[in-house]
Design an enzyme around this catalytic site. Sequence first.
Site, PDB file in Angstrom:
ATOM      1  N   SER A  19       0.889  -1.167   0.000  1.00  0.00           N
ATOM      2  CA  SER A  19       0.000   0.000   0.000  1.00  0.00           C
ATOM      3  C   SER A  19       0.926   1.215   0.000  1.00  0.00           C
ATOM      4  CB  SER A  19      -0.888  -0.021   1.245  1.00  0.00           C
ATOM      5  OG  SER A  19      -1.587   1.193   1.330  1.00  0.00           O
ATOM      6  N   TYR A  20       1.272   1.692  -1.175  1.00  0.00           N
ATOM      7  CA  TYR A  20       2.401   2.618  -1.358  1.00  0.00           C
ATOM      8  C   TYR A  20       2.530   3.743  -0.322  1.00  0.00           C
ATOM      9  CZ  TYR A  20       3.113   0.473  -6.010  1.00  0.00           C
ATOM     10  OH  TYR A  20       3.351  -0.400  -7.046  1.00  0.00           O
ATOM     11  N   GLU A  62      14.967   9.292   5.716  1.00  0.00           N
ATOM     12  CA  GLU A  62      15.223  10.409   6.632  1.00  0.00           C
ATOM     13  C   GLU A  62      14.247  10.400   7.797  1.00  0.00           C
ATOM     14  OE1 GLU A  62      14.917  10.405   3.380  1.00  0.00           O
ATOM     15  OE2 GLU A  62      16.047  12.024   2.415  1.00  0.00           O
TER      16      GLU A  62
HETATM   17  N1  THU Z   1      12.662   8.391  -0.515  1.00  0.00           N
HETATM   18  C1  THU Z   1      13.392   8.578   0.617  1.00  0.00           C
HETATM   19  O1  THU Z   1      13.695   7.632   1.368  1.00  0.00           O
HETATM   20  N2  THU Z   1      13.765   9.840   0.918  1.00  0.00           N
HETATM   21  C2  THU Z   1      13.464  10.939   0.170  1.00  0.00           C
HETATM   22  O2  THU Z   1      13.742  12.048   0.585  1.00  0.00           O
HETATM   23  C3  THU Z   1      12.827  10.775  -1.122  1.00  0.00           C
HETATM   24  C4  THU Z   1      12.287   9.433  -1.421  1.00  0.00           C
HETATM   25  C5  THU Z   1      12.207   7.026  -0.838  1.00  0.00           C
HETATM   26  C6  THU Z   1      10.725   6.844  -0.719  1.00  0.00           C
HETATM   27  C7  THU Z   1      10.490   5.691  -1.660  1.00  0.00           C
HETATM   28  O3  THU Z   1      10.736   4.474  -0.939  1.00  0.00           O
HETATM   29  C8  THU Z   1      11.574   5.836  -2.709  1.00  0.00           C
HETATM   30  O4  THU Z   1      12.551   6.695  -2.156  1.00  0.00           O
HETATM   31  C9  THU Z   1      11.092   6.411  -4.024  1.00  0.00           C
HETATM   32  O5  THU Z   1      10.369   7.572  -3.833  1.00  0.00           O
END
Ligand code: THU
Length: 160
Positions: free
Chosen positions: A67-68, A75
Site C-alpha cells: 500500500s504505497y 530520513e
Molecule cells: N525516498 C526517501 O527515502 N527519501 C526521500 O527524501 C525521497 C524518497 C524514498 C521513498 C520511496 O521508498 C523511494 O525513495 C522512491 O520515492
Amino acid sequence: MKEVKIETILQVFDNINELPKDIQDLMRRASEARSNAYSPYSKFSVGAAILLDNQEVVTGSNQENASYPSGLCAERTAIYYAGAQYPNAKMLKMAIIAGSQSHPTLTPIPPCGACRQAISEYEVKQDAPIELYFMGETGKVVRSNSLANLLPLIFDKSVL
Ligand code: THU
C-alpha cells in the site's frame, strides 16, 4: 505590492573525499543503512545517518509497502527513531545517500518535502540547526548548515 526574494546558500563538494573525516564516516554509516532499504516497488534506495550530541549515530533506510503511501522515507525513519529513542539529545548532523537500483545516480539527492518538514520540526524543537549532507551513489556532495536553507517559509508551532 512588494516582491520578496528568498536566497539560500549551500556548499557543493566535488566528492566525498573533500569532506571532513567525521562527515565521511557519517556518510559511510548512511551508505551501510542504505543497504537495508526495503524498496521493491520503486527500486530506489536511500540511507540516512544522524549524529546526536550524545555521540550516538542513528540510521534509517526507506521502507516501502504494497500500500504505497504506507511506506516511509529513510530520513523520517531515522529522525523519528532518534526522537523516540533519545528524546533529550540534540541532532547535530545528518548524512543522506540515495540512488536507483536500475541506473546509476550521480547527482546529489535532496530530501523530499515531507522529510524537510519532519527535519524542520526537530530544528525548532531543539532550537538549533541540523547540518545536512546529501549525495547520490557517488559524485558531488551538497552541504547545508541548516534544514531551514532547504525549506523557506516553514510551517511551525508558532502559528498553532
Ligand atoms: N525516498 C526517501 O527515502 N527519501 C526521500 O527524501 C525521497 C524518497 C524514498 C521513498 C520511496 O521508498 C523511494 O525513495 C522512491 O520515492
